[in-house]
Design a protein around this motif. Structure first.
Motif, PDB file in Angstrom:
ATOM      1  N   ARG A  84       0.838  -1.203   0.000  1.00 23.08           N
ATOM      2  CA  ARG A  84       0.000   0.000   0.000  1.00 23.08           C
ATOM      3  C   ARG A  84       0.873   1.253   0.000  1.00 23.08           C
ATOM      4  N   ALA A 113      -1.515   9.578   1.063  1.00 19.37           N
ATOM      5  CA  ALA A 113      -2.169   9.877   2.333  1.00 19.37           C
ATOM      6  C   ALA A 113      -1.278  10.758   3.212  1.00 19.37           C
ATOM      7  N   ARG A 119      -7.340   0.713   5.410  1.00 19.21           N
ATOM      8  CA  ARG A 119      -6.741  -0.017   4.291  1.00 19.21           C
ATOM      9  C   ARG A 119      -5.217   0.131   4.252  1.00 19.21           C
ATOM     10  N   LEU A 135     -10.482   4.586   4.721  1.00 17.07           N
ATOM     11  CA  LEU A 135      -9.236   4.883   4.008  1.00 17.07           C
ATOM     12  C   LEU A 135      -8.031   4.464   4.830  1.00 17.07           C
ATOM     13  N   TRP A 136      -7.976   4.891   6.076  1.00 16.79           N
ATOM     14  CA  TRP A 136      -6.819   4.623   6.912  1.00 16.79           C
ATOM     15  C   TRP A 136      -6.744   3.154   7.315  1.00 16.79           C
ATOM     16  N   ALA A 162      -0.316   4.388  -2.163  1.00 14.65           N
ATOM     17  CA  ALA A 162      -1.465   5.044  -1.534  1.00 14.65           C
ATOM     18  C   ALA A 162      -1.051   5.718  -0.234  1.00 14.65           C
TER      19      ALA A 162
END
Length: 272
Positions: free
Chosen positions: A22, A29, A250, A247-248, A25
């Motif tokens: 991840r 973030a 993931r 979101l967080w 992403a």
């Protein structure tokens, strides 16, 4: 002077459920936080197996360098070393880092832990930053907290601005009182009391009011345990929040904390 900071255990850049990369992403973030200084734990300096298995999803750079990009300087403190790689703590700073050292505070053979100390040269003066990831066992955490207190005491002037942030694994909240008493720090959520008057705050510190509690940050999907902290000295806390939700969840098993600080007058004079 105002600073925006964040602490985040990034779970080695892989998802907490299926261990899928991840990291791209995660970089987006982190950028959305708009933090001047980021205190990161479980940063993968190298992992040959993931690099081979997920070549298109795994950056060629070490994670701290990849996440820093062009906007921040990255410093890495290697803690755990194994045949196919290593991981540790990292500090990403928008301002120059003028010195850095990594202290091994491993308490036994099964957990490699460290304290990364960086002196960050901000426009208002030097700020001593400590990235922390303590152990899973209570006795280890107590000894590592003693080592942290000794490290801060011996490596920074007594009135210097200080930020200590990371994953303390202290879900029973046993360590904060020692840090407050020995280092003169406060945690960024200390003022979130039912009554926010200064008298109520003093009564709390004296043990006669509501117990000061850090924020819940684990697990990220529905935070319950109070594992992650930001302690400061020489700063006023303007805002502090935990970022959580789908979101967080993931990205990591921990939720990040973001805080906005302003350096108080006494610390500003010391830093100059």
């Amino acid at each position: 002077m105002k600073l925006r900071i964040a602490t985040y255990n990034i779970h080695k850049g892989v998802s907490s459920l299926r261990s899928m990369p991840r990291i791209h992403a995660l970089k987006q973030a982190l950028a959305s936080m708009e933090a001047d200084i980021l205190f990161l734990q479980e940063v993968q300096g190298r992992h040959d197996k993931y690099a081979t298995r997920h070549a298109s999803l795994w950056p060629e750079q070490a994670q701290h360098q990849f996440l820093a990009g062009e906007s921040h300087q990255a410093v890495y403190g290697m803690n755990a070393i194994y045949d196919h790689g290593h991981h540790g703590n990292a500090l990403l700073s928008r301002f120059p880092v003028v010195s850095a050292s990594n202290r091994d505070v491993s308490d036994h053979a099964f957990e490699s832990r460290g304290i990364l100390h960086c002196v960050v040269q901000t426009p208002a003066g030097d700020v001593h930053c400590y990235v922390v990831h303590l152990g899973l066992f209570a006795r280890s955490r107590r000894r590592q907290t003693e080592a942290l207190i000794e490290a801060v005491t011996t490596s920074s002037p007594p009135d210097a601005p200080v930020i200590i942030a990371g994953d303390f694994n202290d879900w029973t909240n046993q360590l904060s009182d020692s840090l407050r008493a020995e280092l003169g720090v406060t945690e960024v959520f200390d003022e979130n009391l039912p009554s926010r008057g200064f008298g109520a705050y003093l009564r709390t510190l004296a043990g006669r009011g509501p117990k000061l509690k850090p924020a819940r940050t684990f697990p990220a999907a529905l935070p319950w345990l109070r594992l992650d902290r930001i302690y400061v000295r020489g700063f006023e806390v303007e805002t502090a929040q935990v970022l959580h939700g789908p979101l967080w969840a993931r990205l990591s098993d921990h939720a990040p904390i973001v805080a906005s600080l302003s350096m108080n007058a006494m610390a500003l004079a010391e830093a100059m």
